[in-house]
Scaffold this motif. Structure first.
Motif, PDB file in Angstrom:
ATOM      1  N   SER A 121       0.855  -1.185   0.000  1.00  0.00           N
ATOM      2  CA  SER A 121       0.000   0.000   0.000  1.00  0.00           C
ATOM      3  C   SER A 121       0.887   1.229   0.000  1.00  0.00           C
ATOM      4  N   LEU A 122       0.324   2.367  -0.370  1.00  0.00           N
ATOM      5  CA  LEU A 122       1.104   3.595  -0.410  1.00  0.00           C
ATOM      6  C   LEU A 122       1.661   3.928   0.962  1.00  0.00           C
ATOM      7  N   ARG A 123       0.864   3.731   2.021  1.00  0.00           N
ATOM      8  CA  ARG A 123       1.337   4.028   3.375  1.00  0.00           C
ATOM      9  C   ARG A 123       2.512   3.126   3.756  1.00  0.00           C
ATOM     10  N   GLU A 124       2.369   1.832   3.467  1.00  0.00           N
ATOM     11  CA  GLU A 124       3.441   0.901   3.798  1.00  0.00           C
ATOM     12  C   GLU A 124       4.704   1.215   2.999  1.00  0.00           C
ATOM     13  N   ALA A 125       4.534   1.493   1.709  1.00  0.00           N
ATOM     14  CA  ALA A 125       5.684   1.807   0.858  1.00  0.00           C
ATOM     15  C   ALA A 125       6.389   3.068   1.353  1.00  0.00           C
ATOM     16  N   ARG A 126       5.594   4.053   1.759  1.00  0.00           N
ATOM     17  CA  ARG A 126       6.184   5.295   2.275  1.00  0.00           C
ATOM     18  C   ARG A 126       6.997   5.018   3.533  1.00  0.00           C
ATOM     19  N   ASP A 127       6.468   4.219   4.439  1.00  0.00           N
ATOM     20  CA  ASP A 127       7.188   3.913   5.679  1.00  0.00           C
ATOM     21  C   ASP A 127       8.491   3.176   5.399  1.00  0.00           C
ATOM     22  N   VAL A 128       8.444   2.219   4.468  1.00  0.00           N
ATOM     23  CA  VAL A 128       9.657   1.476   4.106  1.00  0.00           C
ATOM     24  C   VAL A 128      10.688   2.417   3.506  1.00  0.00           C
ATOM     25  N   PHE A 129      10.229   3.290   2.614  1.00  0.00           N
ATOM     26  CA  PHE A 129      11.129   4.241   1.956  1.00  0.00           C
ATOM     27  C   PHE A 129      11.780   5.167   2.971  1.00  0.00           C
ATOM     28  N   VAL A 130      10.990   5.712   3.895  1.00  0.00           N
ATOM     29  CA  VAL A 130      11.520   6.619   4.915  1.00  0.00           C
ATOM     30  C   VAL A 130      12.521   5.903   5.805  1.00  0.00           C
ATOM     31  N   ASP A 131      12.210   4.665   6.203  1.00  0.00           N
ATOM     32  CA  ASP A 131      13.139   3.915   7.059  1.00  0.00           C
ATOM     33  C   ASP A 131      14.482   3.714   6.368  1.00  0.00           C
ATOM     34  N   ARG A 132      14.438   3.406   5.083  1.00  0.00           N
ATOM     35  CA  ARG A 132      15.687   3.178   4.350  1.00  0.00           C
ATOM     36  C   ARG A 132      16.474   4.480   4.186  1.00  0.00           C
ATOM     37  N   LEU A 133      15.773   5.580   3.954  1.00  0.00           N
ATOM     38  CA  LEU A 133      16.452   6.874   3.869  1.00  0.00           C
ATOM     39  C   LEU A 133      17.091   7.243   5.196  1.00  0.00           C
ATOM     40  N   LEU A 179      20.317   5.435   5.494  1.00  0.00           N
ATOM     41  CA  LEU A 179      21.363   6.126   4.731  1.00  0.00           C
ATOM     42  C   LEU A 179      21.809   7.388   5.457  1.00  0.00           C
ATOM     43  N   GLY A 180      20.864   8.124   6.024  1.00  0.00           N
ATOM     44  CA  GLY A 180      21.195   9.359   6.735  1.00  0.00           C
ATOM     45  C   GLY A 180      22.124   9.107   7.901  1.00  0.00           C
ATOM     46  N   ARG A 181      21.910   8.019   8.633  1.00  0.00           N
ATOM     47  CA  ARG A 181      22.800   7.699   9.755  1.00  0.00           C
ATOM     48  C   ARG A 181      24.215   7.414   9.264  1.00  0.00           C
ATOM     49  N   ALA A 207      26.183  -0.585  15.101  1.00  0.00           N
ATOM     50  CA  ALA A 207      25.534  -0.175  16.347  1.00  0.00           C
ATOM     51  C   ALA A 207      24.337   0.721  16.083  1.00  0.00           C
ATOM     52  N   SER A 208      24.462   1.621  15.092  1.00  0.00           N
ATOM     53  CA  SER A 208      23.367   2.542  14.816  1.00  0.00           C
ATOM     54  C   SER A 208      22.162   1.815  14.228  1.00  0.00           C
ATOM     55  N   GLU A 209      22.400   0.777  13.437  1.00  0.00           N
ATOM     56  CA  GLU A 209      21.296   0.048  12.817  1.00  0.00           C
ATOM     57  C   GLU A 209      20.616  -0.915  13.789  1.00  0.00           C
ATOM     58  N   THR A 210      21.319  -1.350  14.824  1.00  0.00           N
ATOM     59  CA  THR A 210      20.756  -2.339  15.764  1.00  0.00           C
ATOM     60  C   THR A 210      20.605  -1.764  17.168  1.00  0.00           C
ATOM     61  N   SER A 211      20.676  -0.443  17.303  1.00  0.00           N
ATOM     62  CA  SER A 211      20.680   0.182  18.630  1.00  0.00           C
ATOM     63  C   SER A 211      19.438  -0.145  19.452  1.00  0.00           C
ATOM     64  N   ALA A 212      18.294  -0.309  18.799  1.00  0.00           N
ATOM     65  CA  ALA A 212      17.060  -0.599  19.540  1.00  0.00           C
ATOM     66  C   ALA A 212      17.081  -1.990  20.171  1.00  0.00           C
ATOM     67  N   PHE A 213      18.024  -2.832  19.734  1.00  0.00           N
ATOM     68  CA  PHE A 213      18.113  -4.197  20.252  1.00  0.00           C
ATOM     69  C   PHE A 213      19.534  -4.484  20.739  1.00  0.00           C
ATOM     70  N   LEU A 232      22.568  -3.822   6.421  1.00  0.00           N
ATOM     71  CA  LEU A 232      22.285  -4.078   7.833  1.00  0.00           C
ATOM     72  C   LEU A 232      20.877  -3.645   8.208  1.00  0.00           C
ATOM     73  N   HIS A 233      20.397  -2.593   7.551  1.00  0.00           N
ATOM     74  CA  HIS A 233      19.022  -2.170   7.792  1.00  0.00           C
ATOM     75  C   HIS A 233      18.046  -3.262   7.356  1.00  0.00           C
ATOM     76  N   GLU A 234      18.288  -3.838   6.178  1.00  0.00           N
ATOM     77  CA  GLU A 234      17.392  -4.876   5.682  1.00  0.00           C
ATOM     78  C   GLU A 234      17.467  -6.131   6.542  1.00  0.00           C
ATOM     79  N   LEU A 235      18.668  -6.530   6.962  1.00  0.00           N
ATOM     80  CA  LEU A 235      18.802  -7.704   7.823  1.00  0.00           C
ATOM     81  C   LEU A 235      18.095  -7.489   9.154  1.00  0.00           C
ATOM     82  N   THR A 236      18.265  -6.282   9.721  1.00  0.00           N
ATOM     83  CA  THR A 236      17.617  -5.986  11.002  1.00  0.00           C
ATOM     84  C   THR A 236      16.106  -5.958  10.853  1.00  0.00           C
TER      85      THR A 236
END
Length: 330
Positions: free
Chosen positions: A160-172, A175-177, A197-203, A228-232
């Motif tokens: 869905s557009l909402r899901e795609a937007r969330d995935v896109f933002v997470d990936r950006l 990259l920003g980190r 560490a930045s990609e897995t900091s929540a865990f 690492l983002h995709e694996l996490t």
């Protein structure tokens, strides 16, 4: 009382610029200490010399004509407007200068005072600035290409557009980190441990990071961040991090017995739900395959006890070991 001429001479000698006075025959009649030092002459050595001695060889033949044009309409002005000027030292070496000319008439005789400023450091700064602008342009184009690839993989398909937007933002954001880490390192690269560490900091309490200190090059840093983002993300949705007792071990090393030296990273999940191979290749896996194709090879094993991922690449494509005496920096 001190002779005013002595005071004037002292001011001329102590000035911050090189000063050279030339008579109507284009011979030097005065050069201050700063000019002598700048041009590599001993005090008094320039006196009586033709001004062409300070002109680079390739321009010397045409210089008398330029002097003649100036003499026809002498006025105070910068020399060589619109051109990069070079002065010749006694040893024949050259350096960039700015020169201002001021005609002077003394007892009916025409003299020209030349004020020389060595602009070597300014030119170096301008060259560095041009290099930085070129590098910045390259980075921007590279970033646009990466974002385009991420957008195509995130916004296409059955989401869905909402899901795609969330995935896109997470990936950006991933990259920003990575870009933040590279900025902190003045774009020399990014420490791999910090990317992990930045990609897995929540865990952090469930992810073990074990490896040598490696600085990852810019392009590789982007690839690692997305990988690492995709694996996490996959581990959170379907793997070890979707279960309360699940854990992940990330290990990396350099295998120096291989030629060229190989960088190896492994991702091992444990304690999550039983793993089964996917029935279709998802967009996350496509990003992993696309990003790793740029720097090395990889394999994914959907072991029942937990997903296993391993990548291998030549060390010089990934980066370098921090504090390795064999590496002098990139």
């Amino acid at each position: 009382m001190r002779d005013p001429r002595d005071i004037v001479h002292m001011i001329l000698e102590s000035g911050p610029s090189g000063l050279i006075l030339v008579d109507g025959d284009a011979r030097v009649v005065f050069a201050n200490e700063h000019a002598d030092e700048m041009l590599g002459f001993a005090p008094g050595e320039l006196l009586g010399q033709p001004i062409e001695i300070l002109v680079p060889d390739r321009f010397r033949d045409g210089h008398p004509e330029l002097r003649h044009v100036f003499d026809l309409s002498p006025r105070e002005r910068p020399m060589g407007i619109g051109r990069d000027l070079q002065a010749r030292r006694k040893d024949g070496s050259e350096f960039p200068v700015e020169i201002a000319l001021k005609p002077m008439t003394v007892e009916g005789r025409l003299f020209v005072l030349a004020v020389l400023v060595d602009i070597t450091e300014r030119k170096r700064s301008e060259d560095r600035q041009r290099l930085l602008i070129g590098e910045l342009n390259h980075r921007i184009q590279n970033l646009f290409a990466v974002i385009q690839s991420v957008a195509l993989s995130s916004l296409s398909g059955e989401r869905s557009l909402r899901e795609a937007r969330d995935v896109f933002v997470d990936r950006l954001q991933s990259l920003g980190r990575a870009y933040t880490l590279m900025t902190e390192q003045e774009w020399r690269g990014a420490p791999l441990r910090q990317i992990l560490a930045s990609e897995t900091s929540a865990f952090a309490d469930r992810v073990t990071l074990d490896g040598i200190e490696v600085m990852v090059k810019q392009n590789a840093a982007q690839s690692f961040a997305l990988l690492l983002h995709e694996l996490t993300t996959n581990a959170v949705k379907y793997g070890a991090l979707s279960a309360p007792d699940g854990s992940i071990a990330v290990r990396w090393s350099v295998e120096r017995e291989l030629r060229p030296n190989a960088f190896v990273l492994s991702w091992q999940e444990d304690g999550g739900p039983r793993v089964a191979p996917p029935t279709r290749s998802g967009y996350g896996r496509k990003i992993i395959e696309d990003t790793m194709r740029r720097i090395g090879k990889h394999q994914i094993e959907y072991a029942p006890g937990g997903l296993k991922y391993r990548m291998e690449a030549p060390l010089d494509k990934v980066g370098w070991v921090i504090d390795d005496p064999a590496h002098e920096g990139l």
